[in-house]
Design an enzyme around this catalytic site. Structure first.
Site, short mmCIF file in Angstrom:
data_model
loop_
_atom_site.label_atom_id
_atom_site.label_comp_id
_atom_site.label_asym_id
_atom_site.label_seq_id
_atom_site.Cartn_x
_atom_site.Cartn_y
_atom_site.Cartn_z
N HIS A 65 0.75 -0.80 0.10
CA HIS A 65 0.33 0.24 -0.14
C HIS A 65 1.09 1.43 -0.12
O HIS A 65 1.13 1.66 1.32
CB HIS A 65 -0.69 -0.09 1.64
CG HIS A 65 -1.99 1.05 1.25
ND1 HIS A 65 -3.14 1.13 1.91
CD2 HIS A 65 -2.16 2.77 1.23
CE1 HIS A 65 -3.87 1.58 2.10
NE2 HIS A 65 -3.20 2.75 1.01
N HIS A 67 1.34 5.44 -2.53
CA HIS A 67 0.93 6.32 -3.05
C HIS A 67 1.82 6.70 -4.48
O HIS A 67 3.41 8.02 -3.26
CB HIS A 67 0.02 7.46 -2.59
CG HIS A 67 -1.01 6.92 -1.63
ND1 HIS A 67 -2.68 6.52 -1.73
CD2 HIS A 67 -1.36 6.69 -0.47
CE1 HIS A 67 -3.44 6.39 -1.39
NE2 HIS A 67 -2.47 5.52 -0.37
N LEU A 68 2.21 6.71 -5.42
CA LEU A 68 3.14 7.40 -6.26
C LEU A 68 2.62 8.43 -6.84
O LEU A 68 3.88 9.14 -7.59
CB LEU A 68 3.71 6.03 -6.81
CG LEU A 68 4.20 5.80 -5.86
CD1 LEU A 68 4.71 3.82 -7.48
CD2 LEU A 68 5.79 5.35 -5.02
N ASP A 318 0.83 2.73 3.29
CA ASP A 318 0.43 3.84 3.09
C ASP A 318 1.40 5.16 2.90
O ASP A 318 0.89 6.25 3.40
CB ASP A 318 -0.51 3.46 4.29
CG ASP A 318 -1.37 4.77 4.72
OD1 ASP A 318 -1.96 5.55 2.84
OD2 ASP A 318 -2.88 5.16 4.62
N HIS A 322 2.89 14.06 0.10
CA HIS A 322 2.93 15.73 -0.23
C HIS A 322 3.76 17.14 -0.23
O HIS A 322 4.64 16.42 0.65
CB HIS A 322 1.38 15.75 1.11
CG HIS A 322 0.44 15.32 1.14
ND1 HIS A 322 -0.44 14.98 -0.21
CD2 HIS A 322 -0.13 13.50 2.17
CE1 HIS A 322 -2.28 14.10 0.14
NE2 HIS A 322 -1.73 13.82 1.24
O1 DOR Z 1 -3.83 9.89 4.55
C1 DOR Z 1 -4.28 9.19 4.11
N1 DOR Z 1 -3.86 9.25 2.73
N2 DOR Z 1 -5.11 8.30 3.87
C2 DOR Z 1 -5.81 8.13 2.97
O2 DOR Z 1 -5.73 6.85 2.40
C3 DOR Z 1 -5.12 8.55 1.95
C4 DOR Z 1 -3.96 8.78 1.35
C5 DOR Z 1 -3.37 9.83 0.59
O3 DOR Z 1 -3.86 9.81 -0.92
O4 DOR Z 1 -3.07 10.70 0.55
#
Ligand code: DOR
Length: 472
Positions: A65, A67-68, A318, A322
């Site tokens: 899990h 996020h790229l 996860d 950002h």
């Molecule tokens: O904290 C989170 N950030 N939870 C998520 O489910 C999505 C993720 C994101 O894509 O930034």
């Protein structure tokens, strides 16, 4: 920026932990021309010898899990920067979520994404497709076409698949193809407007909370649907004690439910989401804003126990990078998410201190555990002789202080900045090549500085390695 050279390395006297092959003991690992060799007749001259006393070698980690962010949010992360960070965290395989722009919801988009991966990835990347078109929660994607395009599973992560019929159909169809449906199990309407766990910290800060019950309702619903369909539901980032108990019970009853926990949910509580400012006023810590939120001490103890006792299958990052801008503003405005790749192992090992959670179990949940959640044969994290070396070398004891300026991820968003953690990745090999090496430590262990003359940690995988000779 694909991986370049193969290597000849002998790792001496490491603790080798290989859950799939049932190995845990001190020994050597020999890599010749990138291939793991059981008993080399002769080690060629020019081979790098690494003194691994006190260090661990394991199969490179598998992350279910992350996020790229590519395509669409390249200012936060790219496949290139994200997989460099993954390699620095010891990962050799990462599964990435489809909350991109556009979302990965068709075979054509999966093909386009595979092109980016082929060009830029430093580790293996397995895309997870959306469950619904546009991630809008309504119409199911073409599950069969996406499976043929090679996706590893389906998830609308970031959002709960609230429509019970859609979720039922996704589970039924994915089951026939041997793929999991991975759910962000949390009733979205119950947490709307919330920024942290509902509890004493939220009350003190006078901020809207996100109740544990929102997760527990969704986990209960998912278990019921997995029982109904016989399909495989995987609970993403589980956080609450009661949710862990539901998963335990369902598994005992034979329901096909698996679960992962994120390293921050094993280590931090909602107390970490609050700090006192210079005038003694309590403030929310935007960097600790994550969805699902950091929970209570009892929840943290329960998820760590869940890992220890085998109720939770995988530690999954996860990783949610950002920009600084996206994480700033009021508590309500700041984005949810933590940049995790480069602190994942250390968070898990730090969390395991003073608990029953063993190092071997942590390694299991970063290798064989997540591999078993995926379709059989999709990944096989082990140190089998004859296979290309995908392995991680790490120091389980060393303590270090998190410094986001050294992250390879573009995401510098972590509440762990300045915290001292235990356990550090030294090198990661993927498919026979070096994907990451900490020059300073590797240099010490081989008796020479092989890589960056300035002594910094290597950012690029290192063609110099094959030529660097050092006899022990
Ligand atoms: O904290 C989170 N950030 N939870 C998520 O489910 C999505 C993720 C994101 O894509 O930034």
């Amino acid at each position: 920026m694909t991986i370049r050279s193969t290597v000849n390395v002998v790792f001496h006297d490491a603790r080798v932990i290989d859950p799939l092959l049932g190995r845990d003991g001190v020994g050597d690992v020999v890599v010749l021309d990138g291939i793991i060799v059981e008993r080399p007749g002769e080690v060629p001259a020019g081979c790098v010898h690494v003194d691994c006393r006190g260090l661990v070698i394991a199969p490179a980690f598998v992350d279910l899990h992350c996020h790229l962010r590519e395509p669409g949010f390249e200012e936060k992360e790219t496949v290139a920067s994200g997989t460099a960070a993954a390699a620095a965290g010891g990962f050799g395989v990462v599964c990435c979520m489809p909350n991109t722009r556009p979302p990965l919801d068709s075979a054509a988009r999966a093909d386009a994404f595979s092109e980016i991966v082929r060009r830029d990835a430093r580790v293996r990347v397995l895309p997870i497709a959306a469950v619904t078109l546009g991630r809008r929660g309504q119409a199911l994607v073409d599950i069969r076409a996406l499976a043929s395009a090679g996706v590893a599973g389906f998830s609308d992560d970031g959002d709960y698949v609230a429509d019970t019929v859609v979720m039922r159909d996704a589970l039924s169809q994915a089951m026939g193809l041997g793929l999991p449906v991975i759910d962000h199990a949390q009733d979205g309407r119950l947490v709307a407007g919330g920024v942290l766990n509902e509890g004493h910290v939220a009350r003190r800060l006078k901020l809207r909370g996100m109740p544990a019950e929102a997760e527990e309702l969704a986990v209960a619903r998912n278990i019921a649907l997995a029982r109904l369909t016989g399909g495989h539901v995987h609970i993403a980032h589980i956080t609450t004690a009661r949710a862990v108990e539901m998963v335990r019970r369902a598994r005992n009853e034979g329901v096909w439910v698996t679960a992962e926990v994120a390293p921050h949910h094993m280590l931090l509580t909602d107390d970490d989401a609050m700090m006192l400012d210079s005038t003694g006023v309590p403030r929310f810590v935007n960097q600790a804003k994550v969805n699902p939120p950091l929970r209570t001490r009892d929840d943290v103890a329960a998820v760590v126990r869940g890992v220890s006792e085998g109720v939770i299958d995988a530690i999954a990052t996860d990783h949610a990078p950002h920009t600084l801008e996206d994480k700033s503003g009021s508590p309500g405005e700041a984005a949810f998410g933590i940049s995790v790749f480069e602190t994942a192992l250390a968070s898990a090992l730090t969390a395991s201190e003073q608990t029953d959670l063993s190092l071997a179990r942590v390694v299991h949940c970063l290798t064989a555990g997540p591999a078993a959640v995926l379709k059989e044969g999709m990944v096989r994290p082990c140190l089998e002789p004859g296979s290309p070396a995908s392995l991680v070398l790490f120091d389980p004891e060393t303590k270090w202080t998190v410094d986001v300026s050294r992250f390879l991820s573009k995401g510098r968003n972590t509440p762990l900045e300045g915290r001292t953690l235990q356990g550090r990745v030294i090198a990661t090999f993927v498919d026979g090549s070096c994907a990451f090496v900490s020059d300073s430590v590797f240099g010490e262990r081989t008796g020479q500085r092989m890589l960056n003359p300035d002594g910094g940690d290597a950012v690029d995988p290192l063609p110099d390695i094959p030529n660097a000779t050092q006899e022990r």
